[in-house]
Write an enzyme that holds these catalytic residues in place. Sequence first.
Site, mmCIF file in Angstrom:
data_model
loop_
_atom_site.group_PDB
_atom_site.id
_atom_site.type_symbol
_atom_site.label_atom_id
_atom_site.label_comp_id
_atom_site.label_asym_id
_atom_site.label_seq_id
_atom_site.Cartn_x
_atom_site.Cartn_y
_atom_site.Cartn_z
ATOM 1 N N ASN A 53 -53.817 -50.986 -80.655
ATOM 2 C CA ASN A 53 -55.066 -51.169 -79.917
ATOM 3 C C ASN A 53 -55.056 -50.614 -78.498
ATOM 4 O O ASN A 53 -56.109 -50.302 -77.956
ATOM 5 C CB ASN A 53 -55.477 -52.647 -79.913
ATOM 6 C CG ASN A 53 -54.393 -53.557 -79.371
ATOM 7 O OD1 ASN A 53 -53.220 -53.403 -79.689
ATOM 8 N ND2 ASN A 53 -54.783 -54.511 -78.557
ATOM 9 N N GLU A 108 -45.719 -61.188 -77.900
ATOM 10 C CA GLU A 108 -47.080 -61.247 -77.351
ATOM 11 C C GLU A 108 -48.001 -61.066 -78.543
ATOM 12 O O GLU A 108 -48.166 -59.956 -79.044
ATOM 13 C CB GLU A 108 -47.273 -60.154 -76.295
ATOM 14 C CG GLU A 108 -48.447 -60.424 -75.364
ATOM 15 C CD GLU A 108 -49.769 -60.002 -75.951
ATOM 16 O OE1 GLU A 108 -50.542 -60.895 -76.386
ATOM 17 O OE2 GLU A 108 -50.034 -58.801 -75.998
ATOM 18 N N CYS A 110 -56.197 -58.406 -77.750
ATOM 19 C CA CYS A 110 -55.809 -59.798 -77.957
ATOM 20 C C CYS A 110 -56.595 -60.710 -77.020
ATOM 21 O O CYS A 110 -56.824 -61.874 -77.329
ATOM 22 C CB CYS A 110 -54.308 -59.978 -77.782
ATOM 23 S SG CYS A 110 -53.671 -59.362 -76.216
#
Length: 486
Positions: free
Chosen positions: A163, A259, A293
Site C-alpha cells: 500500500n 505493524e 492501516c
Amino acid sequence: MTARSSARSPTPEFRREAMRIGGALVHRDRVIEVFNPFTECLIGTVPKATLDDVRHAFALARAYKSRLTRCERSEILKRAAAIVRSRSEALANLITAESGLCKKDSVYEIGRVADVLLFGANEALKDDGQIFSCDLTPHGKQRRVYTQRDPLLGVITAITPFNHPMNQVAHKVVPAIVSNNRMVLKPSEKVPFSALAFADVLYEAGLPPEMFQVLTGDPREIADELITNPNVDLVTFTGGVAIGKHIASKAGYKRIVLELGGNDPIIVMEDADLEEAATLAVAGSYKNSGQRCTAIKRMLVQASVADRFVELLVAKTEAWRYGDPMDGNVDMGTVIDEAAARYCESKVDEAVSLGAKVLAGHVRRGALYAPTVVDRVTQDMPLALHETFGPVSPVIRFETLDDAIRLSNATAYGLSSAVCTNRLDYIARFVSELEVGTVNVREVPGYRLELTPFGGIKDSGLGYKEGVQEAVKSFTNTKTYSLPWV
C-alpha cells in the site's frame, strides 16, 4: 528493470552489478509478472527467488561488518534524499504504474520518503548513549555507568506490503542504516519495482550493497526461510494480522516488530465543526485509495448532528475525482487489483443486505472502485468489524460520549483514531480511554511525522513503535559498561 536475489560473494563486480540492478542473480526462467492495476498491462517481470537465493543473501549479509562512521551514514542518507527529490516525477510514475495509486498520492509519498531519509541522516549523528552516576545512594560507588547502542549480531528481515510501495521500505531500511545494521528485504510481489528503485538510489548514494539486499519472490516459497533462517536476529513486518501472527508463531527466539492492520474511527461530537469534520473524513477515507492501516474505516457520529454531517460527507465524496491514476487532476486511482475491488464491493453489498444504505459511490470497474458512503451501519456488521482496506465510509450513529468510546473500542484492532471536538473534557476522556496507539484531535488518524513514534496495540501490533527514532531502538542492542570516577 530487473531484480537481484543475492547469490554470490561481494566482489567489486558484484558491487557494480548491485548498484545497477539492486541485489542478486537473475533467474530468467523463474519470474513474477507485475501488472498495472488500471490498464491491466504487463509492466515487467522480476526474478522469483529460490530458497538458495535467500540463504545466500543472509550468509552474505551476516559475513559483512559495516565500519561506516556516523558521519558517513548520515552523508549517504542525505545524498539519497537529494536523489529522491531530483527524481520525484519518475519515481512517482513508477509507484503509480505498479500500485494504481493516483499521481497526487504517489508524489506525496516521494516527499515522505525524502523526509524519512533526512530524519535518518539527522539521527545518525546523535549520540545514543546515557550516563549514570553510581554514588546516588549510601551504598553506591564512585563510578559511572555508560550505555551505547550496538548493531544486532545477525541480520534484519524486513517484509513490506503493497500500500505504500516505497515509504514502507524506507521506514524499514533507513533505521537499519542509521544503526549500522544489515537488512534483507522482501517487498510485496505486487509492487516490487519501487523497492528495487529505492535500493538503486541507496547504492548510488554510497551504501555498501551487503548492508541492504532486496529479494523478490513468492512468499509461499520463501517466507518461512526469511523468518527462520539462523542468521536472522529480528523480523520487522508490516501487513495483515493473519500473516503477522503466523510470523510470531514461526519466529521462535527472535525479536519481532509487527505493524498490522487497523479499524480506525473518526469520532464526530455534537460541538464539532462539521465542515472540517467532513473534509477530514473524506481525506481520511479516500487518500491512497483507502489502502492505509490508518485510513478511516468507521465514522462514529453523534446522532444530533449526524444528518447534517452525512449531507456534507456525501457532497464531498461525490466531488472526489477518481479514475486514471496517471491523470494529475484525479484525487484517487485504483485499489491494488480487481480482487481487492471486488472485496470492497462485496462487503458493502453485505452491509446493505443487513439494513445499511448506500448514499454515494458503490460503482466498480475492474480495480477501480468509487468512493462510497454507507449510512445506517451498525457495529455488528462485518463492514464495521473488519478492515475493508478500500475507499468505503461506513457511518455509525451514537448518542453519548460513553457510546462513542465503547463503539471505538469494540474492535480487535487498536491502531489510531481521529476526534472532532473542541471540548477539553471530551478530549481528555478520549486520550485516556480509547484503546489505540494514537489519538489525533481535529486531524485524520494517519497524521504523523516520519520521525514520531507510530504503532498500535491489540491486533494492530505488539506495542512496539515504528518511526525513525523508535525503530533504531528496536534494531539495536544496549550495551552497558562502567568506569571508575572520582
